[in-house]
Scaffold this active site. Structure first.
Site, short mmCIF file in Angstrom:
data_model
loop_
_atom_site.label_atom_id
_atom_site.label_comp_id
_atom_site.label_asym_id
_atom_site.label_seq_id
_atom_site.Cartn_x
_atom_site.Cartn_y
_atom_site.Cartn_z
N ASP A 49 35.98 47.56 38.42
CA ASP A 49 35.82 46.71 39.63
C ASP A 49 35.91 47.52 40.92
OD1 ASP A 49 38.64 46.94 39.38
OD2 ASP A 49 39.02 44.79 39.63
N SER A 80 60.36 28.62 43.00
CA SER A 80 59.65 28.75 41.73
C SER A 80 60.54 28.22 40.61
CB SER A 80 59.31 30.23 41.51
OG SER A 80 59.46 30.58 40.16
N GLY A 136 49.88 41.68 31.86
CA GLY A 136 48.53 42.15 32.15
C GLY A 136 47.49 41.05 32.09
N SER A 138 47.21 38.73 34.60
CA SER A 138 46.96 38.31 35.97
C SER A 138 47.75 37.08 36.41
CB SER A 138 45.47 38.06 36.22
OG SER A 138 44.78 39.26 36.10
N SER A 140 49.79 37.25 38.78
CA SER A 140 49.84 37.31 40.25
C SER A 140 48.58 36.72 40.87
CB SER A 140 50.08 38.74 40.74
OG SER A 140 49.11 39.61 40.24
N GLU A 174 47.13 40.47 47.97
CA GLU A 174 47.61 41.43 46.96
C GLU A 174 47.53 42.87 47.49
OE1 GLU A 174 47.09 40.42 43.03
OE2 GLU A 174 46.90 42.46 42.28
N ASP A 186 40.47 40.00 39.14
CA ASP A 186 41.37 38.94 38.70
C ASP A 186 41.24 37.70 39.58
OD1 ASP A 186 42.16 41.12 37.17
OD2 ASP A 186 43.91 41.54 38.42
N TYR A 238 47.92 53.59 38.39
CA TYR A 238 46.72 52.82 38.77
C TYR A 238 46.11 53.44 40.03
CZ TYR A 238 43.72 48.82 39.80
OH TYR A 238 42.63 48.02 40.06
C1 GLA Z 1 44.12 45.30 36.98
C2 GLA Z 1 43.57 45.07 38.37
C3 GLA Z 1 42.08 44.76 38.33
C4 GLA Z 1 41.32 45.78 37.49
C5 GLA Z 1 42.01 46.00 36.16
C6 GLA Z 1 41.38 47.11 35.36
O1 GLA Z 1 44.08 44.11 36.24
O2 GLA Z 1 44.25 43.99 38.99
O3 GLA Z 1 41.58 44.70 39.65
O4 GLA Z 1 41.16 46.99 38.19
O5 GLA Z 1 43.39 46.32 36.33
O6 GLA Z 1 40.09 46.75 34.98
#
Ligand code: GLA
Length: 397
Positions: A49, A80, A136, A138, A140, A174, A186, A238
């Site tokens: 992305d 929350s 992992g 998402s 967030s 973010e 995401d 990352y």
């Molecule tokens: C995380 C990031 C995304 C993307 C993935 C890897 O989920 O939030 O934007 O870069 O890693 O594909």
């Protein structure tokens, strides 16, 4: 031996009713409504992305819910069900690094929408996150998008906001307020997904194409394994991958690695003198091509071709991009041996989740094999869920 742990998605109406009751207890009045947004899995197209590339995610049935009520001043309160009280205050106290923790994702969206010229009224917000945290998947983005879609309906001028504006605000929250420089996949899928479809997303302009999940009716399902492997050094790693692909693009004289076609790859790699940059670039360019192949295979319900692309993606992420961990590699190895037609890590890597494409008569057997291997190898017990392409962010109650 212990049995695999499953995380089914709760019924949205039940979550909304319980959250409404909790909101009323805390604030003395019911909310104006409950909005929700999904987490995601990515079928294929990882770390593409932020290289203007392609990816193929879909929305999970697991969602984050936000009960929201407009106040008669310009203050905000945030709580929350999982984490208790969060930030409260005015938007003038929000900015890069403030507030910290999970509140940043909510306050950041409000701040970003206000910066886009929207009049964001004071709000009481209570959230209930049903996307597994730290997996992992998402959680967030689901939190950001649940609040963004709520504001688009309660703000007096909110109807001027298109889904893409909500996406941009969620990404800005973010990147700028929470300080995680992620690439936008995401938030895009949480807001733009279509139920029963995967989303072919072109991150050069965030244009999309829905690809029907016909294989579901043909007896195939996507098993998600949250490895629960500790995320070590996630942010730094990352950012390092992101920087190295940007560096490779610069050395090749292109704006982003998307500009390098797979047929030009060898010539491009020959121009990079650094072996690490070469491998990072090779992953991105070949991964974008695998997304094309996989989307075409999904369209034709060619499960073997889809599975092969997924498994090749994992090998590239393991060997060239170096973002897997032993737990992720174990899921892939064991799921394939137990009958999965394709398997790979999903999301950013360094822990988190892996996915396996399996017959819907065989997913329990594959989960049991993965669970047994984790016990055997001394890993933390994984958790399992089934992913069906679900609805995007919207109003739930
Ligand atoms: C995380 C990031 C995304 C993307 C993935 C890897 O989920 O939030 O934007 O870069 O890693 O594909």
């Amino acid at each position: 031996m212990t049995a695999p742990v499953w995380l089914p998605a709760p019924d949205p109406a039940e979550v909304a009713a319980a959250l409404t009751a909790q909101f009323a207890e805390a604030h003395g009045e019911p909310p104006d409504g409950v909005w929700s947004a999904p987490g995601r899995v990515n079928l294929i197209g990882e770390h593409t992305d932020y290289n203007d590339g392609l990816c193929l995610p879909f929305a999970l049935p697991h969602r984050t819910y936000a009960a929201v009520r407009v106040r008669d001043d310009d203050r905000f309160t945030l709580a929350s069900r999982q984490a208790g009280m969060g930030w409260s205050g005015g938007l003038d106290s929000v900015g890069p690094g403030h507030p910290e923790g999970w509140s940043a994702y909510v306050a950041g969206v409000l701040w970003s929408l206000q910066r886009k010229g929207i009049h964001v009224p004071g709000l009481d917000i209570v959230v209930d996150g049903r996307v597994p945290l730290g997996s992992g998947l998402s959680s967030s983005a689901a939190l950001e998008c649940s609040v963004a879609v709520a504001v688009s309906e309660v703000a007096p001028d909110g109807s001027s906001l298109a889904r893409r504006d909500l996406m941009a605000a969620s990404i800005e929250a973010e990147n700028v307020v929470a300080g995680a420089n992620t690439g936008g996949m995401d938030q895009a899928v949480s807001l733009l997904a279509r139920e029963g479809h995967a989303l072919l997303l072109d991150c050069s302009d965030f244009s999309t194409r829905d690809v029907a999940w016909r294989i579901g009716a043909l007896g195939w399902t996507l098993l998600v394994v949250d490895t629960r492997a500790p995320h070590a050094l996630v942010d730094g790693q990352y950012a390092e991958r992101r920087a190295s692909t940007a560096a490779a693009a610069r050395r090749l004289g292109v704006g982003a690695l998307r500009a390098v076609g797979v047929d030009e790859l060898d010539a491009a790699l020959a121009r990079l003198d650094d072996d690490v940059l070469r491998r990072r670039a090779r992953h991105v360019v070949t991964e974008i091509e695998r997304v094309r192949v996989a989307a075409d295979a999904l369209e034709r319900a060619d499960v073997d071709a889809l599975g092969a692309a997924m498994t090749a993606s994992h090998a590239s992420l393991r060997d060239d991009y170096e973002v897997t961990v032993p737990e992720l590699d174990t899921v892939v190895e064991v799921a394939l041996a137990a009958g999965a037609v394709g398997a790979r890590m999903t999301g950013g890597g360094f822990g988190g989740s892996a996915i396996a494409l399996v017959r819907d008569t065989a997913y329990e057997q594959v989960a049991e094999a993965v669970h047994a291997a984790f016990v055997d190898r001394g890993f933390a017990a994984p958790q399992f869920l089934l992913a069906t392409p679900s609805a995007p962010a919207g109003r739930t109650a």
